[in-house]
Design a protein around this motif. Structure first.
Motif, PDB file in Angstrom:
ATOM      1  N   UNK A 270       0.852  -1.177   0.000  1.00 24.87           N
ATOM      2  CA  UNK A 270       0.000   0.000   0.000  1.00 24.87           C
ATOM      3  C   UNK A 270       0.890   1.230   0.000  1.00 24.87           C
ATOM      4  N   UNK A 271       0.524   2.204  -0.785  1.00 27.30           N
ATOM      5  CA  UNK A 271       1.283   3.436  -0.862  1.00 27.30           C
ATOM      6  C   UNK A 271       0.499   4.514  -0.122  1.00 27.30           C
ATOM      7  N   UNK A 272       1.190   5.204   0.773  1.00 24.99           N
ATOM      8  CA  UNK A 272       0.557   6.269   1.541  1.00 24.99           C
ATOM      9  C   UNK A 272       0.782   7.576   0.806  1.00 24.99           C
TER      10      UNK A 272
ATOM     11  N   UNK B 248      -3.699  17.091   3.161  1.00 27.53           N
ATOM     12  CA  UNK B 248      -5.084  16.656   3.314  1.00 27.53           C
ATOM     13  C   UNK B 248      -5.157  15.223   3.829  1.00 27.53           C
ATOM     14  N   UNK B 249      -4.398  14.322   3.221  1.00 28.55           N
ATOM     15  CA  UNK B 249      -4.423  12.918   3.626  1.00 28.55           C
ATOM     16  C   UNK B 249      -3.900  12.755   5.050  1.00 28.55           C
ATOM     17  N   UNK B 250      -2.815  13.433   5.379  1.00 30.83           N
ATOM     18  CA  UNK B 250      -2.250  13.311   6.719  1.00 30.83           C
ATOM     19  C   UNK B 250      -3.231  13.888   7.747  1.00 30.83           C
ATOM     20  N   UNK B 251      -3.927  14.947   7.392  1.00 26.23           N
ATOM     21  CA  UNK B 251      -4.937  15.510   8.280  1.00 26.23           C
ATOM     22  C   UNK B 251      -6.059  14.530   8.564  1.00 26.23           C
ATOM     23  N   UNK B 252      -6.477  13.794   7.548  1.00 18.52           N
ATOM     24  CA  UNK B 252      -7.508  12.777   7.747  1.00 18.52           C
ATOM     25  C   UNK B 252      -7.008  11.655   8.647  1.00 18.52           C
ATOM     26  N   UNK B 253      -5.765  11.254   8.468  1.00 21.59           N
ATOM     27  CA  UNK B 253      -5.187  10.198   9.312  1.00 21.59           C
ATOM     28  C   UNK B 253      -5.067  10.691  10.749  1.00 21.59           C
ATOM     29  N   UNK B 254      -4.727  11.978  10.932  1.00 15.96           N
ATOM     30  CA  UNK B 254      -4.670  12.556  12.274  1.00 15.96           C
ATOM     31  C   UNK B 254      -6.054  12.492  12.923  1.00 15.96           C
ATOM     32  N   UNK B 255      -7.088  12.753  12.146  1.00 17.54           N
ATOM     33  CA  UNK B 255      -8.451  12.649  12.657  1.00 17.54           C
ATOM     34  C   UNK B 255      -8.800  11.231  13.062  1.00 17.54           C
ATOM     35  N   UNK B 256      -8.373  10.264  12.265  1.00 14.58           N
ATOM     36  CA  UNK B 256      -8.607   8.849  12.597  1.00 14.58           C
ATOM     37  C   UNK B 256      -7.914   8.478  13.905  1.00 14.58           C
ATOM     38  N   UNK B 257      -6.664   8.936  14.051  1.00 12.84           N
ATOM     39  CA  UNK B 257      -5.895   8.654  15.268  1.00 12.84           C
ATOM     40  C   UNK B 257      -6.573   9.308  16.472  1.00 12.84           C
TER      41      UNK B 257
ATOM     42  N   UNK C 294      -2.839   1.789   8.582  1.00 14.42           N
ATOM     43  CA  UNK C 294      -1.523   1.165   8.738  1.00 14.42           C
ATOM     44  C   UNK C 294      -0.720   1.880   9.825  1.00 14.42           C
ATOM     45  N   UNK C 295       0.343   1.238  10.283  1.00 14.15           N
ATOM     46  CA  UNK C 295       1.192   1.855  11.303  1.00 14.15           C
ATOM     47  C   UNK C 295       1.885   3.098  10.751  1.00 14.15           C
ATOM     48  N   UNK C 296       2.217   3.094   9.452  1.00 14.14           N
ATOM     49  CA  UNK C 296       2.841   4.261   8.841  1.00 14.14           C
ATOM     50  C   UNK C 296       1.888   5.451   8.853  1.00 14.14           C
ATOM     51  N   UNK C 297       0.639   5.195   8.504  1.00 21.32           N
ATOM     52  CA  UNK C 297      -0.373   6.250   8.521  1.00 21.32           C
ATOM     53  C   UNK C 297      -0.620   6.733   9.945  1.00 21.32           C
ATOM     54  N   UNK C 298      -0.560   5.806  10.893  1.00 22.38           N
ATOM     55  CA  UNK C 298      -0.733   6.167  12.299  1.00 22.38           C
ATOM     56  C   UNK C 298       0.372   7.108  12.748  1.00 22.38           C
ATOM     57  N   UNK C 299       1.598   6.814  12.364  1.00 22.84           N
ATOM     58  CA  UNK C 299       2.721   7.666  12.755  1.00 22.84           C
ATOM     59  C   UNK C 299       2.616   9.055  12.124  1.00 22.84           C
ATOM     60  N   UNK C 300       2.135   9.128  10.895  1.00 20.26           N
ATOM     61  CA  UNK C 300       1.921  10.435  10.269  1.00 20.26           C
ATOM     62  C   UNK C 300       0.883  11.238  11.056  1.00 20.26           C
ATOM     63  N   UNK C 301      -0.207  10.591  11.408  1.00 21.92           N
ATOM     64  CA  UNK C 301      -1.251  11.253  12.181  1.00 21.92           C
ATOM     65  C   UNK C 301      -0.773  11.664  13.561  1.00 21.92           C
ATOM     66  N   UNK C 302       0.027  10.817  14.195  1.00 23.95           N
ATOM     67  CA  UNK C 302       0.575  11.147  15.507  1.00 23.95           C
ATOM     68  C   UNK C 302       1.475  12.373  15.431  1.00 23.95           C
ATOM     69  N   UNK C 303       2.290  12.446  14.396  1.00 22.85           N
ATOM     70  CA  UNK C 303       3.171  13.595  14.224  1.00 22.85           C
ATOM     71  C   UNK C 303       2.375  14.885  14.117  1.00 22.85           C
TER      72      UNK C 303
END
Length: 100
Positions: free
Chosen positions: A33-35, A40-49, A72-81
């Motif tokens: 999977x490619x992130x 915009x995408x990272x903001x959505x992942x932050x919302x999910x987190x 994914x864990x990669x998306x989680x780390x982006x959102x956490x940041x």
């Protein structure tokens, strides 16, 4: 004799095509999977987190957040940041994160 050679060539061609199809199917399964890295995408992942942490009401690890948010864990780390930068998270013991 000529007919036997033609039919054996046809069988060899069919075997090669079958082998090629199997190889192609194997290659498709290996694709990761490619992130998409954009605000915009990272903001959505932050919302999910954030939603996963709010629902849990306790400190969670990266893996637990990823499982709860179904990302994914990669998306989680982006959102956490993103959330750490905004000051919405605090570090807890044992590499866990909790809402501030």
């Amino acid at each position: 004799m000529a007919e036997k050679k033609a039919s054996s060539k046809k069988a060899a061609t069919e075997n090669n095509e079958t082998a090629a199809k199997k190889t192609t199917a194997t290659k498709k399964a290996a694709v990761k999977n490619v992130v998409a890295i954009n605000a915009e995408n990272i903001g959505f992942k932050a919302g999910d987190v954030y939603q996963a942490l709010a629902a849990a009401e306790k400190a969670l690890s990266i893996e637990e957040i990823a499982k709860a948010a179904k990302i994914s864990t990669e998306e989680t780390m982006l959102g956490l940041g993103w959330l750490f930068k905004e000051g919405k998270l605090l570090s807890a013991d044992d590499n866990k994160v909790v809402l501030a």
